[in-house]
Write a protein that holds these residues in place. Sequence first.
Motif: not given
Length: 909
Positions: A716-719, A724-727, A745-748
């Motif tokens: 949940a925190l990684q998402y 925020i990185k996409q922002m 990138e999002l975690e695998s």
Amino acid sequence: MSDSDSDNTPLAKVYKNHAVSQAHISKAVDNAMDKAFSNASVAPAGVSVRNGPVIEDKMDIDEAATNGNTKRKARASISKIVNYGGNDESDSGSEVPLAKRQKFNGKSTAMDPESDSDNEPLARHDTRLPPKLTASAFGEDSSDDDEPIVAKVAKKKASIEKKAEKEAKEIRAKESKSKNKKPVDDDSDDLEPKFKKRKSSSAAAAKKTNGIKKEDDSDRPLNKKTPKASIKKANGKVKAETPTPAKKGKKSEDEAEEVYRWWDAPQKEDDSIKWNTLQHSGVVFPPEYEPLPKNVKLRYDGVPVTLSIQAEEIAGFFGAMLHSTLNVENPTFQKNFFRDFSEVVKKTGGARDNDENKIKIQEFAKLDFRPIFEYYEGKSAERKSRSTAEKKAEKAAKDEAEAAFTTCIWDGRKEQVGNFRVEPPGLFRGRGEHPKTGSVKKRVTPEQITINIGKDATVPSPPEGHQWKAIQHDNKATWLAMWQENINGAYKYVMLAAKSSIKGQSDHKKFEKARELKKHIDRIRKDYTKDLHAELMADRQRATAVYLIDKFALRAGNEKDTENEAETVGCCSLKFEHVTLRPPQTVIFDFLGKDSIRFYDEVIVDTQVFKNLKIFKKSPKKDGDDIFDRLNTTQLNKHLNNYMPGLSAKVFRTYNASFTMSTLLKELKDNKLSIPEKVKLYNDCNRQVAILCNHKRTVGAGHETQMEKMNDKVKALQYQRWRIKQMIINLDSKQKKKKGSEWFELESDIDEAWIVEHQAFLVQQLHAKIENKFAKDNEKLAADDKKEMKQKELDERHEATKDLRKKFRKENMSHKVEPEGKGPTVEKFYTSVEKLDAKVNSILLSAEDREGNKEVALGTSKINYIDPRLTVVFAKRFNVPIEKFFSKTLREKFNWAIESVNDEADWEF
């Protein structure tokens, strides 16, 4: 029967239907045993290879009568709502965003067929065994196979014991030098002058009775002694010091009480006197029984029956706990309850139907408690549905009514009282397979209670129409009130609270005694190692018992009245069937230990100890016969007192845990770690202590679920961090090239399906949060006699839920995340990412710590056996808040340790 050394002489003789060991062990027996083991390979000894004890998920019982009730389904837990984005750092895991859970299967682990020996443990109710010792549990890299983990643990243990031997010699030499005496000869068998000189086994053999074990008065359970003896037994010596002078100037009643620093105060000349003045308010009795409504009745064979008030109350005890199937479906529980219930029914006029016809209650299976259960469940639901204001008002009223009982005036100072409430009547449950489970615990009356209070104090008044059993003024006792319960005949005491100075002094004395043992541990180990070869059976049994107590933390064990108590055992009371020998050096213990919890452990012992146990079990001994038939706890502790006043078997557990922890902490280095990393470092040491000292447990049924919850929390925190990185990219696309595309990138392990499910949870979470806030706001308005908000207001608030759902849908389609918050900037978002990084790392560290601790009872070691001053020293040395190790309750309990270490910066165990 002769005790000669002839090869044809049987090792044991039959005495009163029990086989008993011979008084002496012949050389022929020893030689034969040595020959049998001459070719055996020697394994590292002194370690356990299992993580016990065994906690059974449920009792193995026959199908029980249902009494018209079906098994009640477990209540579904209501999940806590977390802050959006997973900012709640609770370890409870109840706020997990995902519904998917891999359920714990609870399957038993069958005994490993490690050998084809016919000397295997007897079958038990539950064949599930504790897991074997693993490298990860001990904090080792499981990939390193160069040296077996058992060998590493044995080597570590041996190293610590060698250090203990060296330190003991240094302490005695230092003390001897300070007294201007000749240093103690460490190779001598003599003790220090102030202690009784011990005689060698051979010299003393002729003078020792070497009698067969028999029950000794001082070794009997507390409830088997006279009340006077019991009272004395309960009042262990605790140093009571005089108060420190009060500070000058008056102190208002609203100001906090000045802390009584008893550890700084001078000792009294007579430390058996606990107090000079004592004033208290007595005890709080449970409320009287409230009869059931006339339409709620117990049914017998389908017919509602009318009972006396006394019988109805007892029926209510059973009916109210139908949900506890572990108890109400236990045949022993049912049998004991029905016996007591039937007796009361007969004594109080019997049972009648609606036409006043007598009903004979003869079969438990025909009783139906459902109407009573449903009534109490309704009352429970009604209490839970009360408003917060009502609950607070009731609690305030209760606290006010009990305020006078929570403290006493002890030598002029206020002390907290612990268990001032008299236990209400009910059904006795007991621990494990207690033979009296289900028996009725009768209501305690003032006529059963003895009050202990100062001579000049005002005696508290008993309830109207009653009187106390007795009033006494025993200033050598630390209890305030005492009575005898009806189940086991044990005496119950009202004592001071754990955070009181008296309890603190008791803890302090326990750990100081363990520190004193440091001076003598090398001599004790040297002596029992020598006596493992003693010719006299009593000496050899005693040496073997001390070895097991010292190496494997076995409890000494007292003899029990098995008809009235659970058949629990310890080292001295082990029976033939409790010990299984697996050549060449493995000993398997399998018995009911403290609190009737099954103790199972597989340990590797010294070859001589294995030989001795084989001798102690030699035919004609059989099931039911004592292993240590020429030793009991009283004799063992009397022997240990020769080394050090007050030394008993239980001191070894405290000493070994504290000395081991002290040794491990000294090896640590502060490499600029974070606070969570330092906490884990401490827990790693604590875990090694628990393994080395055998304070272990089986993996809990909920462990896997908790680990999955923590994993979901991390995701949940990684998402949130990914959003925020996409922002950041949305605000400044050049940042992607600057930081590298991989950073964004999002975690695998997070796929689209998980994201959709998590988003649905977040929407549901927000919906529930709005609903709860609306309800609380209305509740507050009603309490202030103001007009409540209408549904329209709630609908308007739920617009936020709709907006969040739309936002997620848009993000999933466009794969872009719009910047959020007031005045969003790249710098702000980078700061947010750093905070989330820290949270993720903290949870991952906590998860690693939890995984390592799954087979170890850290709390048992830290609270009961490791000197709390060691924890305080670690906290000071590594600059970690003590709150990370001790809860508020423990900080109050161990205030003496915290304060005394603060005053003595170089304190060492």
